[in-house]
Motif scaffolding. Structure first.
Motif, PDB file in Angstrom:
ATOM      1  N   VAL A  74       0.863  -1.173   0.000  1.00 33.42           N
ATOM      2  CA  VAL A  74       0.000   0.000   0.000  1.00 33.42           C
ATOM      3  C   VAL A  74       0.902   1.226   0.000  1.00 33.42           C
ATOM      4  O   VAL A  74       1.679   1.424   0.946  1.00 33.42           O
ATOM      5  N   ARG A  81      -5.084  -5.509   2.304  1.00 34.22           N
ATOM      6  CA  ARG A  81      -6.253  -5.145   1.511  1.00 34.22           C
ATOM      7  C   ARG A  81      -7.408  -5.979   2.030  1.00 34.22           C
ATOM      8  O   ARG A  81      -7.344  -7.216   2.030  1.00 34.22           O
ATOM      9  N   TYR A  93     -13.640  -2.412  -0.970  1.00 33.63           N
ATOM     10  CA  TYR A  93     -12.290  -2.737  -0.514  1.00 33.63           C
ATOM     11  C   TYR A  93     -11.719  -1.593   0.308  1.00 33.63           C
ATOM     12  O   TYR A  93     -12.023  -0.426   0.062  1.00 33.63           O
ATOM     13  N   SER A  95      -7.855  -0.367   1.829  1.00 34.47           N
ATOM     14  CA  SER A  95      -6.411  -0.568   1.907  1.00 34.47           C
ATOM     15  C   SER A  95      -5.925  -0.050   3.250  1.00 34.47           C
ATOM     16  O   SER A  95      -6.328   1.036   3.686  1.00 34.47           O
TER      17      SER A  95
END
Length: 106
Positions: A74, A81, A93, A95
């Motif tokens: 990331v 994730r 999603y 991160s």
């Protein structure tokens, strides 16, 4: 790191090295000892140190059901994730940057 070096030095002094197989085993031992020391050192600099911690963070921030959490890069840093299912049925999603602890929804 010092413990790893002490182990390597001790192994070099105590183990007779005969032939290529013994040299290979010693170098493998040295490499794995140094790798473990480096991983432990780098993990101490992380704000998010495990998948379980990342899971708890996204649950508390975003709610819903956590479907999966995977290791990932990331912003060039180690991170995670997460795939979540919102209360209204939307999959999204998040991160998680393990170094900074910052989360971003995608």
């Amino acid at each position: 790191m010092k413990k790893g070096m002490i182990l390597i030095t001790t192994a070099c002094l105590l183990l007779p090295i005969t032939g290529k197989a013994a040299q290979l085993e010693l170098s493998t031992f040295a490499s794995s000892s140094m790798l473990m020391a480096a991983q432990k050192s780098s993990q101490q600099n992380l704000r998010v140190k495990s998948r379980q911690q990342a899971t708890q963070m996204v649950k508390s921030q975003y709610g819903g059901k956590v479907l999966s959490v995977q290791s990932s890069k990331v912003n060039g840093n180690p991170g995670y994730r997460a795939k979540l299912l919102s209360a209204d049925g939307v999959v999204f999603y998040v991160s998680i940057d393990a170094v900074t602890g910052q989360m971003s929804r995608r």
